[in-house]
Design a protein around this motif. Structure first.
Motif, PDB file in Angstrom:
ATOM      1  N   GLY A   1       0.919  -1.236   0.026  1.00  0.00           N
ATOM      2  CA  GLY A   1      -0.092   0.012   0.081  1.00  0.00           C
ATOM      3  C   GLY A   1       0.867   1.266  -0.053  1.00  0.00           C
ATOM      4  N   LYS A   2       0.471   2.179   0.863  1.00  0.00           N
ATOM      5  CA  LYS A   2       1.130   3.367   1.105  1.00  0.00           C
ATOM      6  C   LYS A   2       2.335   3.514   1.665  1.00  0.00           C
ATOM      7  N   ALA A   3       2.775   2.361   2.381  1.00  0.00           N
ATOM      8  CA  ALA A   3       3.778   2.134   3.395  1.00  0.00           C
ATOM      9  C   ALA A   3       5.130   2.863   2.913  1.00  0.00           C
ATOM     10  N   LEU A   4       5.500   2.377   1.895  1.00  0.00           N
ATOM     11  CA  LEU A   4       7.086   2.878   1.223  1.00  0.00           C
ATOM     12  C   LEU A   4       6.878   4.188   0.984  1.00  0.00           C
ATOM     13  N   GLU A   5       5.628   4.740   0.596  1.00  0.00           N
ATOM     14  CA  GLU A   5       5.767   6.514   0.325  1.00  0.00           C
ATOM     15  C   GLU A   5       5.911   7.072   1.560  1.00  0.00           C
ATOM     16  N   VAL A   6       5.081   6.580   2.562  1.00  0.00           N
ATOM     17  CA  VAL A   6       5.271   7.228   4.070  1.00  0.00           C
ATOM     18  C   VAL A   6       6.802   7.338   4.731  1.00  0.00           C
ATOM     19  N   LEU A   7       7.306   5.946   4.498  1.00  0.00           N
ATOM     20  CA  LEU A   7       8.841   5.485   4.894  1.00  0.00           C
ATOM     21  C   LEU A   7       9.456   6.515   4.106  1.00  0.00           C
ATOM     22  N   TYR A   8       9.304   6.742   2.841  1.00  0.00           N
ATOM     23  CA  TYR A   8      10.243   7.652   2.048  1.00  0.00           C
ATOM     24  C   TYR A   8      10.360   9.141   2.634  1.00  0.00           C
ATOM     25  N   TYR A   9       9.210   9.766   3.397  1.00  0.00           N
ATOM     26  CA  TYR A   9       9.368  10.937   3.755  1.00  0.00           C
ATOM     27  C   TYR A   9       9.623  10.898   5.080  1.00  0.00           C
TER      28      TYR A   9
ATOM     29  N   ASP B   1      12.562  10.832   6.929  1.00  0.00           N
ATOM     30  CA  ASP B   1      13.836  10.981   6.938  1.00  0.00           C
ATOM     31  C   ASP B   1      14.440  11.777   8.101  1.00  0.00           C
ATOM     32  N   GLN B   2      13.360  12.457   8.828  1.00  0.00           N
ATOM     33  CA  GLN B   2      13.698  12.935  10.231  1.00  0.00           C
ATOM     34  C   GLN B   2      12.236  12.597  11.018  1.00  0.00           C
ATOM     35  N   PRO B   3      12.425  12.851  12.301  1.00  0.00           N
ATOM     36  CA  PRO B   3      11.241  12.944  13.232  1.00  0.00           C
ATOM     37  C   PRO B   3      10.188  14.009  12.511  1.00  0.00           C
ATOM     38  N   ARG B   4       9.159  13.392  12.161  1.00  0.00           N
ATOM     39  CA  ARG B   4       7.808  14.126  11.416  1.00  0.00           C
ATOM     40  C   ARG B   4       6.652  14.012  12.144  1.00  0.00           C
ATOM     41  N   THR B   5       5.716  14.886  11.985  1.00  0.00           N
ATOM     42  CA  THR B   5       4.246  14.651  12.602  1.00  0.00           C
ATOM     43  C   THR B   5       3.568  14.187  11.336  1.00  0.00           C
ATOM     44  N   VAL B   6       2.431  13.589  11.676  1.00  0.00           N
ATOM     45  CA  VAL B   6       1.531  13.085  10.795  1.00  0.00           C
ATOM     46  C   VAL B   6       1.234  13.961   9.611  1.00  0.00           C
ATOM     47  N   ALA B   7       1.019  15.261  10.332  1.00  0.00           N
ATOM     48  CA  ALA B   7       0.436  16.619   9.243  1.00  0.00           C
ATOM     49  C   ALA B   7       1.777  16.693   8.114  1.00  0.00           C
ATOM     50  N   GLU B   8       3.059  16.704   8.716  1.00  0.00           N
ATOM     51  CA  GLU B   8       4.304  16.957   7.905  1.00  0.00           C
ATOM     52  C   GLU B   8       4.203  16.043   6.853  1.00  0.00           C
ATOM     53  N   ILE B   9       4.079  14.732   7.224  1.00  0.00           N
ATOM     54  CA  ILE B   9       4.306  13.523   6.225  1.00  0.00           C
ATOM     55  C   ILE B   9       3.141  13.652   4.960  1.00  0.00           C
ATOM     56  N   ALA B  10       1.863  14.089   5.790  1.00  0.00           N
ATOM     57  CA  ALA B  10       0.758  14.036   4.805  1.00  0.00           C
ATOM     58  C   ALA B  10       0.803  14.922   3.799  1.00  0.00           C
ATOM     59  N   ASP B  11       1.377  16.241   4.174  1.00  0.00           N
ATOM     60  CA  ASP B  11       1.901  17.471   3.361  1.00  0.00           C
ATOM     61  C   ASP B  11       2.697  16.894   2.299  1.00  0.00           C
TER      62      ASP B  11
ATOM     63  N   GLY C   1       4.327  13.890  19.362  1.00  0.00           N
ATOM     64  CA  GLY C   1       3.532  13.989  17.995  1.00  0.00           C
ATOM     65  C   GLY C   1       4.511  13.673  17.014  1.00  0.00           C
ATOM     66  N   ARG C   2       5.762  13.656  17.126  1.00  0.00           N
ATOM     67  CA  ARG C   2       6.734  13.445  16.078  1.00  0.00           C
ATOM     68  C   ARG C   2       6.926  11.868  15.776  1.00  0.00           C
ATOM     69  N   TYR C   3       6.865  11.249  14.797  1.00  0.00           N
ATOM     70  CA  TYR C   3       7.307  10.068  14.691  1.00  0.00           C
ATOM     71  C   TYR C   3       8.858   9.781  14.047  1.00  0.00           C
ATOM     72  N   ASP C   4       9.505   8.631  14.482  1.00  0.00           N
ATOM     73  CA  ASP C   4      10.872   8.636  14.097  1.00  0.00           C
ATOM     74  C   ASP C   4      11.220   6.952  14.212  1.00  0.00           C
ATOM     75  N   PHE C   5      11.941   6.452  13.764  1.00  0.00           N
ATOM     76  CA  PHE C   5      12.301   5.124  13.799  1.00  0.00           C
ATOM     77  C   PHE C   5      12.998   4.539  15.064  1.00  0.00           C
ATOM     78  N   ASN C   6      12.549   3.391  15.464  1.00  0.00           N
ATOM     79  CA  ASN C   6      13.160   2.926  16.663  1.00  0.00           C
ATOM     80  C   ASN C   6      14.741   2.114  16.087  1.00  0.00           C
ATOM     81  N   ALA C   7      15.662   1.832  16.964  1.00  0.00           N
ATOM     82  CA  ALA C   7      16.656   1.293  16.780  1.00  0.00           C
ATOM     83  C   ALA C   7      17.436   1.707  15.325  1.00  0.00           C
ATOM     84  N   ASP C   8      17.658   0.467  14.867  1.00  0.00           N
ATOM     85  CA  ASP C   8      18.063   0.645  13.265  1.00  0.00           C
ATOM     86  C   ASP C   8      17.323   0.594  12.201  1.00  0.00           C
ATOM     87  N   PHE C   9      15.747   0.659  12.444  1.00  0.00           N
ATOM     88  CA  PHE C   9      15.052   0.374  11.344  1.00  0.00           C
ATOM     89  C   PHE C   9      14.909   1.761  10.379  1.00  0.00           C
ATOM     90  N   ASP C  10      15.650   2.807  10.681  1.00  0.00           N
ATOM     91  CA  ASP C  10      15.970   3.930   9.695  1.00  0.00           C
ATOM     92  C   ASP C  10      16.439   3.342   8.313  1.00  0.00           C
TER      93      ASP C  10
END
Length: 306
Positions: free
Chosen positions: A86-94, A96-106, A133-142
């Protein structure tokens, strides 16, 4: 970008696997798996080799494949093919740093609910977390972000090479890119840009041997704001900045639209400098901008009022 069957094949295939054996391993019919392998081969993420009457599948040496298979080997308990649909890869693409849902959506031009659903899927598995409210990867899942970036770049390169063998990507995001080529491209979704398109506004400049195209399936026509930003991405020299200033002075460009495009391309400072230059009649400290009297002379050559 990739269907589940394609992600399953990439997660499983080793060098020289036979299609019939892959089909058994993944519990799919041979015909269904063959279609998935064919799609991956078309994207040059795998290759197929004949071994008598059998067909072997070999993963390509693309960095995206290497990143993905490293993750699968390190975390075999995680169902990456299911997570990355689905849209997972597109969300992961953006991400690249801690971001809010709104920032990724924009940035991704998706609904917030869509981004929320994707992030919840990854949060439930412990791959991402949220802080204020900012999402980021845990461990080395970046590395999931790296995979999304590498895969996107690979697919953009493949798309470009099908229409222009000698081409260079100058800028890209998930579903668009700006490219330099040595040949003309007359294919839908490839929009010629750069100085060549200034002629539509009666601005004729000496052109180089290179041509420039912006790939987008969403755009029908490039706006002056697009042309200005693309030109600065191509060459941010004093000469090209002056040409953009001529266009901005000649055409009634919506400033909000221009600033929005600048943010998209990471050109906020450059566009802000051009706008302030015009507003203040050159009262801007920037070595890449002409003195105001020099710009006035240039504008007079093109019969543009300053």
């Amino acid at each position: 970008m990739l269907r589940r069957i394609e992600l399953e094949v990439l997660a499983t295939v080793d060098r020289g696997d036979i299609i019939s054996e892959l089909a058994m391993k993944l519990d799919h019919s041979e015909s269904y798996l063959s279609r998935g392998v064919g799609d991956l081969a078309e994207k040059r993420l795998v290759y197929t080799e004949r071994d008598g009457r059998r067909k072997r599948v070999v993963p390509s040496d693309a960095r995206a494949v290497e990143r993905y298979q490293d993750l699968v080997r390190q975390y075999p308990h995680i169902d990456f093919p299911e997570l990355l649909t689905g849209k997972a890869l597109e969300v992961l693409y953006y991400l690249d740093q801690p971001r809010t849902v709104a920032e990724i959506a924009d940035q991704s031009d998706n609904y917030r609910n869509t981004v929320n659903r994707v992030l919840k899927r990854f949060r439930d598995r412990g791959l991402v977390g949220a802080d204020n409210g900012r999402y980021d990867f845990n461990a080395d899942f970046d590395r999931l972000h790296e995979f999304a970036r590498q895969l996107t770049h690979h697919l953009h390169r493949q798309r470009l090479e099908t229409v222009a063998q000698k081409g260079t990507i100058l800028w890209e995001d998930y579903d668009e890119f700006l490219a330099q080529t040595e040949t003309e491209i007359d294919i839908e979704a490839f929009h010629e840009t750069g100085l060549a398109q200034f002629a539509a506004f009666d601005l004729q400049f000496l052109l180089t041997d290179h041509r420039y195209y912006f790939y987008s399936e969403e755009l029908d026509i490039l706006s002056p704001a697009d042309l200005c930003c693309h030109t600065l991405l191509i060459d941010d020299s004093s000469r090209y900045r002056s040409y953009c200033l001529l266009l901005l002075r000649l055409v009634d460009v919506d400033e909000d639209d221009l600033r929005e495009q600048a943010a998209k391309y990471g050109l906020e400072d450059e566009i802000d400098a051009l706008l302030r230059y015009l507003e203040t009649h050159g009262d801007v400290t920037d070595d890449r901008l002409l003195e105001w009297d020099e710009f006035q002379k240039l504008a007079a050559e093109y019969e543009i009022e300053t």
